[in-house]
Enzyme design. Structure first.
Site, mmCIF file in Angstrom:
data_model
loop_
_atom_site.group_PDB
_atom_site.id
_atom_site.type_symbol
_atom_site.label_atom_id
_atom_site.label_comp_id
_atom_site.label_asym_id
_atom_site.label_seq_id
_atom_site.Cartn_x
_atom_site.Cartn_y
_atom_site.Cartn_z
ATOM 1 N N LYS A 1 3.130 4.413 -7.138
ATOM 2 C CA LYS A 1 2.374 4.773 -5.721
ATOM 3 C C LYS A 1 1.766 6.049 -6.022
ATOM 4 C CE LYS A 1 4.277 4.950 -1.541
ATOM 5 N NZ LYS A 1 4.519 4.510 -0.184
ATOM 6 N N ASP B 1 7.405 1.868 10.691
ATOM 7 C CA ASP B 1 6.372 1.125 10.164
ATOM 8 C C ASP B 1 6.705 -0.213 9.562
ATOM 9 O OD1 ASP B 1 3.533 0.816 9.950
ATOM 10 O OD2 ASP B 1 3.507 1.945 8.019
ATOM 11 N N VAL C 1 -3.313 -0.942 -2.057
ATOM 12 C CA VAL C 1 -4.151 0.370 -1.383
ATOM 13 C C VAL C 1 -3.493 0.552 0.047
ATOM 14 C CG1 VAL C 1 -6.094 1.551 -0.839
ATOM 15 C CG2 VAL C 1 -6.097 0.028 -2.786
ATOM 16 N N GLY C 2 -3.004 1.763 0.368
ATOM 17 C CA GLY C 2 -2.659 1.927 1.653
ATOM 18 C C GLY C 2 -3.089 3.531 2.100
ATOM 19 N N GLY C 3 -2.544 3.974 3.318
ATOM 20 C CA GLY C 3 -3.039 5.040 3.905
ATOM 21 C C GLY C 3 -2.372 6.230 2.932
ATOM 22 N N PHE C 4 -1.232 6.102 2.055
ATOM 23 C CA PHE C 4 -0.992 6.871 1.436
ATOM 24 C C PHE C 4 -1.543 7.337 -0.082
ATOM 25 C CE2 PHE C 4 2.458 9.977 -0.476
ATOM 26 C CZ PHE C 4 2.439 9.900 -1.603
ATOM 27 N N GLY C 5 -2.158 6.108 -0.211
ATOM 28 C CA GLY C 5 -3.051 6.297 -1.523
ATOM 29 C C GLY C 5 -2.932 4.710 -2.288
ATOM 30 N N VAL D 1 -1.537 1.921 -5.192
ATOM 31 C CA VAL D 1 -0.376 1.388 -5.860
ATOM 32 C C VAL D 1 -0.717 0.673 -7.218
ATOM 33 C CG1 VAL D 1 1.795 0.044 -5.679
ATOM 34 C CG2 VAL D 1 0.745 1.262 -3.905
#
Length: 806
Positions: free
Chosen positions: A507, A603, A487-491, A493
């Site tokens: 993703k 990043d 789970v990340g800032g984009f959404g 996985v």
């Protein structure tokens, strides 16, 4: 002979007075006072002075001998005030239509008849709301406005709130020079100019003199107060203050009424003398009300250059460039020391801050420099003629309420339409599902074939394929939460399995996210440009039904971060960690050098380094990546983005991005690999919470062992550790120019790995050696490792097999 100097003095005084602005309308009122009051060279008239008229149903004149604790030039007007119990107004006859100052003086006196600090009221003029729900502070305050008066009189209204009252200590209504406020000014956007600025009211937000000098009203032809810029500076250590008032030479590009010599003769300048290679910005921060446009005036005068064409710099508002490669000499026709000014409109935003920045230019191989002499910021009234922030909020809320009312009124109509459309929707849905099933059959039954619309359903290499959403849902079991692997800032996985048994990482972006859409586009664009064994490969994407989905090759062993800390995954030994470090460095080196223009990842962190089934490292997540600078530039100016703890401090301060920003972040990853702990660990003692701060102290000789992960104790050979520590320390250098390139880092890391192979660390052993030959080998191999710093690098690596970038 004795008369000549007197005549000269008379002529000089006459010339000086001829340049002093003489306003046609000049009303100065000391409210509540029964006599005139002198303030410097000006006289404030008593309240009953004609031709001004005051209309009020209930008026109290308040006088006291007390003055504000803060000594100010205008302190003489504060001991008196007029208090209004109901709606009241002053009427001023206007002799010359056009721009006028309106200044309102407020200070809540301590008076036995009335506690003025409890006042609550509004003030309006013409059709403009100047103040609303105003509650005066406990210190003296001057509210200053500019209005374009188009009638023969000005009516200034004071409206108390219910069960409250209004008051004012002093008033000014003064004509201003026609050229002081333009009819329009440029915006820093392609939209060009904003016309009809004169149809708005303006309120002073800030009037600042650079050079850390205050300019009092008596030193300004329009009786303006200029604050010192020091309290607004973001980094006072990056600038120097200069002064040369006598050098100011008015030649027509500005006048004494635009700004006095005491403003143009002082300046704040970028301090680059100690290190000309340092490229810093100087920034001033101002608090503003969101939702308004702002008129911004920059004052310039080159009082530092010995000759023209030596001062080039960039000008920014809120980190957006408004003037690039600004040439002061060109602005003043190469007349040195000549003042000039430029105006801009800063468009409304939701921020409460307005940032003004001056930064060095890279044009003409210019010396890094920049200067600013003065700055004025004025709020522009909104479309309703209000300067009150509360009005803007109310208007926004009212607009939303009207929108909801309209929406509500058509709900019934929509409901009826939906009932009629339901049958059509069911028919359309069935046809769409049939089409999707046909696409799936094409994909898995006929690889390389084309769909009915002519687009390839899948390529033989599985690269760049646009997946139907139905296929993605099938592969992830309709985005089953049990398949989430990250789970990340984009959404989120998900792990997915295609029908041909290919494992993929899917993703899925957060819907309706503008930032997410930008990262989605960037990642697909970047991954489409390159292929490398140490970069995660793009398999395909899906953008149906507002979805933002990217499909990658699946990495069986997850993230490097999870193998270092925070999970139950098996620990990595030192050789594995070195090989992962080398693989990651190869991927970043390819990004920086594999094309005509470098690609900066922006990043780099342990969570974005993935491991396949053989623990081979691949760099992932290119949503924040950015093309590097042009060949003739040293950096890319951009807003700061990245992950906390990994951000290059130089990039953070200067907003100048280079490949060396990735190098710094990679240095932080090296510390994580060495120590096996996160960048920020609140469970640690205070002095070791921040990994970088703790490690910088521990990278010194003799202290390096303290940083090593306890799991690796007695495993790392000293020479390998020393080499690794040296390169990590260089990556974390404060200045980018002092950091190595990724190519140099890769070379040293492979050296560290090679040292692990050719060096045998002596072990404490109480048993005698089995043979003289064994003792001989141990002695020889250790001596080679110990003397590695004195051996030619070409000899050390003569037998090393190096892998080319692919």
């Amino acid at each position: 002979m004795g008369i000549f100097p007197v005549w000269m003095l008379f002529i000089m005084c006459f010339i000086c007075s001829s340049f002093q602005f003489n306003p046609v309308d000049n009303y100065l009122i000391d409210c509540g006072s029964s006599k005139n009051t002198s303030v410097g060279t000006r006289v404030f008239m008593a309240d009953n002075s004609s031709p001004i008229t005051l209309m009020s149903p209930q008026t109290i004149f308040v006088n006291t001998t007390s003055k504000p604790n803060t000594a100010t030039t205008d302190s003489a007007v504060y001991p008196s005030a007029v208090v209004f119990g109901g709606t009241s107004n002053y009427t001023f006859p206007i002799k010359k239509q056009g721009g006028h100052w309106i200044r309102l003086y407020f200070y809540p006196l301590n008076h036995e008849s009335r506690n003025l600090s409890t006042a609550r009221f509004s003030v309006s003029a013409q059709s403009f709301t100047l103040l609303k729900d105003f509650r005066p502070p406990s210190v003296p305050v001057v509210k200053e406005y500019v209005l374009n008066i188009t009638s023969n009189s000005l009516v200034l209204n004071f409206i108390p709130y219910k069960d409250s009252f209004a008051f004012v200590n002093a008033l000014e209504v003064i004509s201003i020079p026609d050229e002081l406020i333009p009819n329009s000014a440029k915006t820093f956007s392609p939209s060009g100019e904003q016309d009809n600025l004169w149809k708005h009211a303006l309120e002073k937000v800030a009037r600042v003199n650079m050079g850390n000098r205050v300019v009092n009203p008596e030193n300004d032809s329009l009786w303006r107060h200029w604050d010192s810029d020091f309290s607004f500076l973001k980094h006072g250590n990056l600038v120097k203050f200069v002064e040369n008032v006598r050098a100011v030479n008015y030649t027509g590009f500005s006048t004494n009424d635009i700004a006095p010599p005491s403003v143009y003769g002082t300046a704040t300048q970028l301090d680059t003398e100690s290190d000309p290679n340092t490229r810093t910005n100087m920034t001033w921060l101002f608090e503003v009300d969101p939702g308004f446009n702002y008129f911004v005036r920059f004052h310039f005068c080159d009082i530092v250059s010995p000759q023209p064409n030596q001062m080039f710099f960039n000008v920014y508002i809120n980190s957006l460039s408004v003037v690039r490669d600004f040439d002061l000499s060109k602005q003043t026709s190469n007349i040195l020391r000549s003042p000039c000014y430029i105006d801009f409109i800063a468009r409304s935003s939701n921020s409460r801050n307005l940032n003004i920045t001056i930064g060095p230019s890279e044009a003409y191989n210019a010396y890094p420099n920049g200067i600013l002499n003065g700055l004025e910021i004025m709020k522009i009234s909104d479309s309703k003629g209000s300067l009150d922030f509360g009005d803007t909020i109310v208007q926004s809320s009212t607009s939303k309420l009207k929108s909801w009312t309209i929406i509500g009124s058509i709900v019934v109509v929509i409901f009826v339409a939906l009932v009629l459309a339901l049958v059509l929707f069911i028919i359309w849905r069935r046809r769409k599902l049939a089409h999707a099933n046909h696409a799936v059959q094409d994909q898995f039954g006929n690889k390389g074939r084309k769909s009915t619309d002519g687009i390839a359903t899948i390529s033989s290499s599985k690269i760049g394929y646009s997946f139907p959403l139905a296929v993605i849902k099938e592969a992830t079991k309709n985005f089953n939460d049990g398949l989430i692997i990250g789970v990340g800032g984009f959404g989120k996985v998900y792990m997915g399995v295609l029908r041909d048994e290919t494992k993929v990482a899917v993703k899925r972006g957060v819907p309706h996210s503008q930032q997410g859409f930008s990262e989605f586009e960037t990642e697909i664009e970047m991954l489409s440009q390159f292929r490398h064994r140490h970069l995660v490969s793009l398999i395909g994407y899906c953008d149906e039904q507002n979805e933002m989905i990217i499909v990658y090759e699946y990495m069986d062993n997850g993230t490097l971060k999870n193998h270092l800390y925070g999970s139950d995954l098996p620990k990595l030994n030192w050789r594995q960690r070195l090989e992962i470090c080398i693989g990651s460095a190869k991927g970043l080196h390819y990004l920086h050098t594999g094309s005509t223009k470098a690609i900066i990842h922006r990043d780099v962190k342990s969570a974005n380094i993935l491991l396949d089934e053989n623990l081979m490292a691949k760099v992932a997540d290119f949503g924040l990546s950015k093309n590097g600078p042009e060949i003739d530039h040293t950096h890319v100016s951009t807003a700061v983005k990245g992950s906390f703890g990994y951000l290059d401090p130089e990039y953070l301060i200067r907003q100048q991005l280079t490949e060396k920003s990735d190098v710094y972040s990679f240095g932080v990853v090296m510390l994580e690999i060495l120590s096996g702990r996160p960048v920020i660990d609140p469970s640690q003692p205070r002095e070791t919470v921040n990994l970088v701060e703790w490690a910088i102290k521990g990278l010194s000789p003799g202290e390096l062992e303290k940083l090593v992960d306890p799991f690796l104790a007695q495993e790392i050979k000293p020479e390998s550790l020393k080499t690794f520590g040296e390169i990590a320390e260089k990556c974390l250098a404060e200045r980018g120019v002092d950091r190595p390139t990724m190519g140099e880092i890769l070379w040293k890391l492979e050296c560290a790995l090679q040292l692990e192979g050719i060096c045998v660390r002596p072990r404490l052993n109480t048993q005698p050696s089995n043979s003289h030959f064994e003792d001989s080998v141990l002695s020889t191999q250790y001596s080679v490792g110990s003397d590695i710093d004195g051996v030619s690098m070409s000899k050390v690596f003569s037998n090393m097999v190096r892998t080319d970038m692919r």
